[in-house]
Design a protein around this motif. Structure first.
Motif, PDB file in Angstrom:
ATOM      1  N   SER A  44       0.827  -1.190   0.000  1.00 48.09           N
ATOM      2  CA  SER A  44       0.000   0.000   0.000  1.00 48.09           C
ATOM      3  C   SER A  44       0.867   1.248   0.000  1.00 48.09           C
ATOM      4  O   SER A  44       2.013   1.227   0.462  1.00 48.09           O
ATOM      5  CB  SER A  44      -0.897   0.000   1.245  1.00 48.09           C
ATOM      6  OG  SER A  44      -1.444   1.283   1.483  1.00 48.09           O
ATOM      7  N   GLU A  45       0.336   2.352  -0.509  1.00 48.27           N
ATOM      8  CA  GLU A  45       1.057   3.621  -0.473  1.00 48.27           C
ATOM      9  C   GLU A  45       1.255   4.108   0.953  1.00 48.27           C
ATOM     10  O   GLU A  45       2.094   4.975   1.212  1.00 48.27           O
ATOM     11  CB  GLU A  45       0.320   4.683  -1.298  1.00 48.27           C
ATOM     12  CG  GLU A  45       0.297   4.373  -2.787  1.00 48.27           C
ATOM     13  CD  GLU A  45      -0.292   5.492  -3.605  1.00 48.27           C
ATOM     14  OE1 GLU A  45      -0.489   6.595  -3.055  1.00 48.27           O
ATOM     15  OE2 GLU A  45      -0.560   5.270  -4.804  1.00 48.27           O
ATOM     16  N   ASN A  46       0.507   3.551   1.873  1.00 46.90           N
ATOM     17  CA  ASN A  46       0.656   3.908   3.285  1.00 46.90           C
ATOM     18  C   ASN A  46       1.577   2.940   4.034  1.00 46.90           C
ATOM     19  O   ASN A  46       1.710   3.041   5.256  1.00 46.90           O
ATOM     20  CB  ASN A  46      -0.711   3.931   3.969  1.00 46.90           C
ATOM     21  CG  ASN A  46      -1.621   5.016   3.414  1.00 46.90           C
ATOM     22  OD1 ASN A  46      -1.162   6.120   3.119  1.00 46.90           O
ATOM     23  ND2 ASN A  46      -2.904   4.715   3.273  1.00 46.90           N
TER      24      ASN A  46
ATOM     25  N   THR B 134       4.879   8.834   2.013  1.00 43.97           N
ATOM     26  CA  THR B 134       4.770   8.720   3.456  1.00 43.97           C
ATOM     27  C   THR B 134       6.114   8.364   4.042  1.00 43.97           C
ATOM     28  O   THR B 134       6.744   7.401   3.613  1.00 43.97           O
ATOM     29  CB  THR B 134       3.755   7.629   3.839  1.00 43.97           C
ATOM     30  OG1 THR B 134       2.516   7.940   3.235  1.00 43.97           O
ATOM     31  CG2 THR B 134       3.608   7.552   5.347  1.00 43.97           C
TER      32      THR B 134
END
Length: 202
Positions: free
Chosen positions: A11-13, A68
């Motif tokens: 995930s991008e997170n 992030t």
């Protein structure tokens, strides 16, 4: 290029550690050693390039504050290799598999022995402790591509080491691509390169 996070399956997170773990797992899965004499070798090679590019892109994005956190650049050596015809050689050198790296280099046709080829031969010689050979290869790489900072840093590092061993910095050895004696900035750059060469950018 596809979404780099999707390439790594995260995930991008995702945290930096999660990204690093995903990269390592994929790199291990698609490493060239796993596909020697396999009909899937070309597919694995392409997949490895995509993985390298994705990981490097995420690192760059996060370092510039576009993602992030701040991903570690520990494996940037893989990323630097992603666009290279010798990226397998770079991976072997990074893993201290010098014999395997040299096997690929030594079977490279003369017509394909580029500046990068000479640089990597120099890296192999350096890792084996053959400093004079390393100097010769780095010098040739710089002569062929004088604007490449990677090659020049390696040559500067060898100059600094040799001059240190001989007790002075006034007579650079080999082809000094800067056109002048080694400056303080050159010494600093060379010292950072020395760490890079010794660890091959762990």
């Amino acid at each position: 290029m596809n979404n780099p996070y999707q390439v790594l399956g995260v995930s991008e997170n995702a945290t930096d550690e999660e990204i690093k773990s995903a990269y390592r797992a994929l790199a291990k899965k698609y490493h060239p050693d796993n596909y020697t004499n396999s009909p899937l070798a070309d597919v694995a090679e392409q997949k490895m390039k995509e993985i390298n590019e994705a990981y490097d892109t995420i690192n760059q994005m996060r370092q510039k504050g576009k993602g992030t956190g701040s991903a570690s650049n520990t494996n940037s050596y893989y990323g630097n290799a992603s666009g290279s015809q010798f990226y397998n050689v770079r991976i072997y050198i990074q893993r201290n598999m010098i014999n395997q790296a040299e096997q690929i280099l030594d079977t490279t046709p003369q017509s394909n022995r580029t500046a990068e080829w000479h640089f990597l031969k120099g890296m192999c010689a350096y890792k084996k402790g053959f400093n004079e050979q390393a100097m010769n290869y780095f010098t040739t790489a710089c002569n062929m591509d004088p604007n490449n900072s990677e090659y020049r840093s390696a040559l500067n590092n060898m100059n600094v080491q040799r001059n240190y061993n001989y007790g002075g910095y006034n007579q650079p050895y080999g082809n000094d691509m800067s056109g002048s004696n080694c400056t303080c900035c050159d010494v600093c750059t060379a010292m950072m390169c020395a760490d890079c060469l010794c660890s091959c950018c762990r």
